[in-house]
Design a protein around this motif. Structure first.
Motif, PDB file in Angstrom:
ATOM      1  N   PRO A 196     -13.677  23.034   1.095  1.00  0.00           N
ATOM      2  CA  PRO A 196     -13.398  22.014   2.102  1.00  0.00           C
ATOM      3  C   PRO A 196     -12.003  21.423   1.928  1.00  0.00           C
ATOM      4  O   PRO A 196     -11.541  21.217   0.805  1.00  0.00           O
ATOM      5  N   GLY A 197     -11.382  21.141   3.047  1.00  0.00           N
ATOM      6  CA  GLY A 197     -10.075  20.507   3.046  1.00  0.00           C
ATOM      7  C   GLY A 197     -10.174  19.003   3.205  1.00  0.00           C
ATOM      8  O   GLY A 197      -9.440  18.393   3.964  1.00  0.00           O
ATOM      9  N   ARG A 198     -11.101  18.399   2.484  1.00  0.00           N
ATOM     10  CA  ARG A 198     -11.307  16.949   2.462  1.00  0.00           C
ATOM     11  C   ARG A 198     -10.996  16.445   1.059  1.00  0.00           C
ATOM     12  O   ARG A 198     -10.999  17.225   0.104  1.00  0.00           O
ATOM     13  N   PRO A 199     -10.743  15.135   0.891  1.00  0.00           N
ATOM     14  CA  PRO A 199     -10.416  14.610  -0.434  1.00  0.00           C
ATOM     15  C   PRO A 199     -11.469  14.978  -1.478  1.00  0.00           C
ATOM     16  O   PRO A 199     -12.672  14.965  -1.202  1.00  0.00           O
ATOM     17  N   ILE A 200     -10.997  15.278  -2.675  1.00  0.00           N
ATOM     18  CA  ILE A 200     -11.884  15.738  -3.735  1.00  0.00           C
ATOM     19  C   ILE A 200     -12.959  14.710  -4.071  1.00  0.00           C
ATOM     20  O   ILE A 200     -14.069  15.078  -4.466  1.00  0.00           O
ATOM     21  N   ALA A 201     -12.660  13.427  -3.915  1.00  0.00           N
ATOM     22  CA  ALA A 201     -13.677  12.392  -4.183  1.00  0.00           C
ATOM     23  C   ALA A 201     -14.891  12.585  -3.284  1.00  0.00           C
ATOM     24  O   ALA A 201     -16.026  12.355  -3.715  1.00  0.00           O
ATOM     25  N   GLU A 202     -14.688  13.045  -2.056  1.00  0.00           N
ATOM     26  CA  GLU A 202     -15.808  13.311  -1.156  1.00  0.00           C
ATOM     27  C   GLU A 202     -16.626  14.500  -1.661  1.00  0.00           C
ATOM     28  O   GLU A 202     -17.854  14.496  -1.594  1.00  0.00           O
ATOM     29  N   LEU A 203     -15.963  15.519  -2.180  1.00  0.00           N
ATOM     30  CA  LEU A 203     -16.659  16.709  -2.666  1.00  0.00           C
ATOM     31  C   LEU A 203     -17.487  16.396  -3.908  1.00  0.00           C
ATOM     32  O   LEU A 203     -18.552  16.974  -4.108  1.00  0.00           O
ATOM     33  N   PHE A 255     -11.186  23.030  -8.953  1.00  0.00           N
ATOM     34  CA  PHE A 255     -12.401  23.831  -9.044  1.00  0.00           C
ATOM     35  C   PHE A 255     -12.238  24.953 -10.077  1.00  0.00           C
ATOM     36  O   PHE A 255     -13.085  25.148 -10.942  1.00  0.00           O
ATOM     37  N   VAL A 256     -11.116  25.657 -10.002  1.00  0.00           N
ATOM     38  CA  VAL A 256     -10.846  26.742 -10.947  1.00  0.00           C
ATOM     39  C   VAL A 256     -10.726  26.182 -12.368  1.00  0.00           C
ATOM     40  O   VAL A 256     -11.256  26.770 -13.318  1.00  0.00           O
ATOM     41  N   ASP A 257     -10.076  25.040 -12.522  1.00  0.00           N
ATOM     42  CA  ASP A 257      -9.977  24.416 -13.849  1.00  0.00           C
ATOM     43  C   ASP A 257     -11.365  24.106 -14.406  1.00  0.00           C
ATOM     44  O   ASP A 257     -11.653  24.392 -15.569  1.00  0.00           O
ATOM     45  N   ALA A 258     -12.233  23.524 -13.569  1.00  0.00           N
ATOM     46  CA  ALA A 258     -13.593  23.175 -14.014  1.00  0.00           C
ATOM     47  C   ALA A 258     -14.382  24.429 -14.371  1.00  0.00           C
ATOM     48  O   ALA A 258     -15.101  24.456 -15.376  1.00  0.00           O
ATOM     49  N   ALA A 259     -14.259  25.471 -13.551  1.00  0.00           N
ATOM     50  CA  ALA A 259     -14.985  26.712 -13.813  1.00  0.00           C
ATOM     51  C   ALA A 259     -14.447  27.411 -15.061  1.00  0.00           C
ATOM     52  O   ALA A 259     -15.213  28.007 -15.822  1.00  0.00           O
ATOM     53  N   THR A 260     -13.149  27.317 -15.297  1.00  0.00           N
ATOM     54  CA  THR A 260     -12.539  27.918 -16.484  1.00  0.00           C
ATOM     55  C   THR A 260     -13.090  27.267 -17.754  1.00  0.00           C
ATOM     56  O   THR A 260     -13.341  27.946 -18.749  1.00  0.00           O
ATOM     57  N   ILE A 296     -19.377  23.326  -0.919  1.00  0.00           N
ATOM     58  CA  ILE A 296     -18.450  24.427  -1.137  1.00  0.00           C
ATOM     59  C   ILE A 296     -19.274  25.700  -1.008  1.00  0.00           C
ATOM     60  O   ILE A 296     -20.361  25.797  -1.581  1.00  0.00           O
ATOM     61  N   PHE A 297     -18.779  26.655  -0.256  1.00  0.00           N
ATOM     62  CA  PHE A 297     -19.485  27.922  -0.136  1.00  0.00           C
ATOM     63  C   PHE A 297     -18.970  28.874  -1.213  1.00  0.00           C
ATOM     64  O   PHE A 297     -17.767  29.108  -1.316  1.00  0.00           O
ATOM     65  N   VAL A 298     -19.886  29.390  -2.023  1.00  0.00           N
ATOM     66  CA  VAL A 298     -19.560  30.359  -3.064  1.00  0.00           C
ATOM     67  C   VAL A 298     -20.369  31.609  -2.759  1.00  0.00           C
ATOM     68  O   VAL A 298     -21.602  31.561  -2.736  1.00  0.00           O
ATOM     69  N   ASN A 358     -20.776  20.394  -8.576  1.00  0.00           N
ATOM     70  CA  ASN A 358     -21.171  20.883  -9.909  1.00  0.00           C
ATOM     71  C   ASN A 358     -21.878  22.229  -9.835  1.00  0.00           C
ATOM     72  O   ASN A 358     -21.621  23.116 -10.658  1.00  0.00           O
ATOM     73  N   ASP A 359     -22.773  22.379  -8.879  1.00  0.00           N
ATOM     74  CA  ASP A 359     -23.490  23.648  -8.749  1.00  0.00           C
ATOM     75  C   ASP A 359     -22.552  24.761  -8.286  1.00  0.00           C
ATOM     76  O   ASP A 359     -22.702  25.909  -8.707  1.00  0.00           O
ATOM     77  N   ALA A 360     -21.595  24.431  -7.423  1.00  0.00           N
ATOM     78  CA  ALA A 360     -20.626  25.432  -6.963  1.00  0.00           C
ATOM     79  C   ALA A 360     -19.797  25.945  -8.131  1.00  0.00           C
ATOM     80  O   ALA A 360     -19.564  27.156  -8.262  1.00  0.00           O
ATOM     81  N   VAL A 361     -19.368  25.032  -8.990  1.00  0.00           N
ATOM     82  CA  VAL A 361     -18.598  25.435 -10.178  1.00  0.00           C
ATOM     83  C   VAL A 361     -19.437  26.389 -11.025  1.00  0.00           C
ATOM     84  O   VAL A 361     -18.962  27.442 -11.454  1.00  0.00           O
ATOM     85  N   ASN A 362     -20.693  26.038 -11.241  1.00  0.00           N
ATOM     86  CA  ASN A 362     -21.582  26.902 -12.037  1.00  0.00           C
ATOM     87  C   ASN A 362     -21.786  28.260 -11.378  1.00  0.00           C
ATOM     88  O   ASN A 362     -21.839  29.281 -12.068  1.00  0.00           O
ATOM     89  N   GLN A 363     -21.894  28.302 -10.063  1.00  0.00           N
ATOM     90  CA  GLN A 363     -22.107  29.556  -9.353  1.00  0.00           C
ATOM     91  C   GLN A 363     -20.904  30.491  -9.456  1.00  0.00           C
ATOM     92  O   GLN A 363     -21.051  31.702  -9.364  1.00  0.00           O
ATOM     93  N   ALA A 364     -19.719  29.932  -9.631  1.00  0.00           N
ATOM     94  CA  ALA A 364     -18.504  30.747  -9.702  1.00  0.00           C
ATOM     95  C   ALA A 364     -18.355  31.452 -11.046  1.00  0.00           C
ATOM     96  O   ALA A 364     -17.592  32.409 -11.159  1.00  0.00           O
TER      97      ALA A 364
END
Length: 108
Positions: free
Chosen positions: A68-75, A24-29, A85-87, A95-101
């Motif tokens: 979430p502590g579920r596999p990333i493919a599910e997210l 998530f941090v990599d994508a947001a970066t 993901i709660f932001v 995708n929207d969570a990454v943008n919100q961060a």
């Protein structure tokens, strides 16, 4: 209407959530997120199978993420059943969570 992706999750793992947070941090970066320091684990924020972190940003603000502590493919699944993901207190799909961060810069 209740978002089915924001429901409490079962069979979660904090170590999977930590791996998800790194992705998530990599994508947001890539979108312009600039951390001032490493993400800080905030266990008291954990709820419903999601694990809390604070992302300290340059400029002094902080983004709270419940991952979430579920596999990333599910997210990253494109269905409404995908765990959100709660932001900063709001539920978002990947995708929207990454943008919100990523804070908006002036002129953007």
């Amino acid at each position: 209407m209740i978002n089915p992706g924001s429901r409490d999750l079962e069979d979660t793992s904090p170590s999977v959530a930590e791996e998800n947070l790194a992705a998530f941090v990599d994508a947001a970066t890539e979108l312009g997120l600039r951390l001032a320091d490493e993400p800080l684990r905030v266990a008291e924020a954990d709820r419903g199978g999601r694990y809390g972190w604070d992302l300290p940003l340059e400029g002094g603000t902080t983004v709270r993420v419940l991952m979430p502590g579920r596999p990333i493919a599910e997210l990253k699944d494109l269905s409404v059943q995908a765990p959100t993901i709660f932001v900063n207190g709001s539920a978002w799909w990947w995708n929207d969570a990454v943008n919100q961060a990523v804070p908006l810069e002036p002129g953007r």
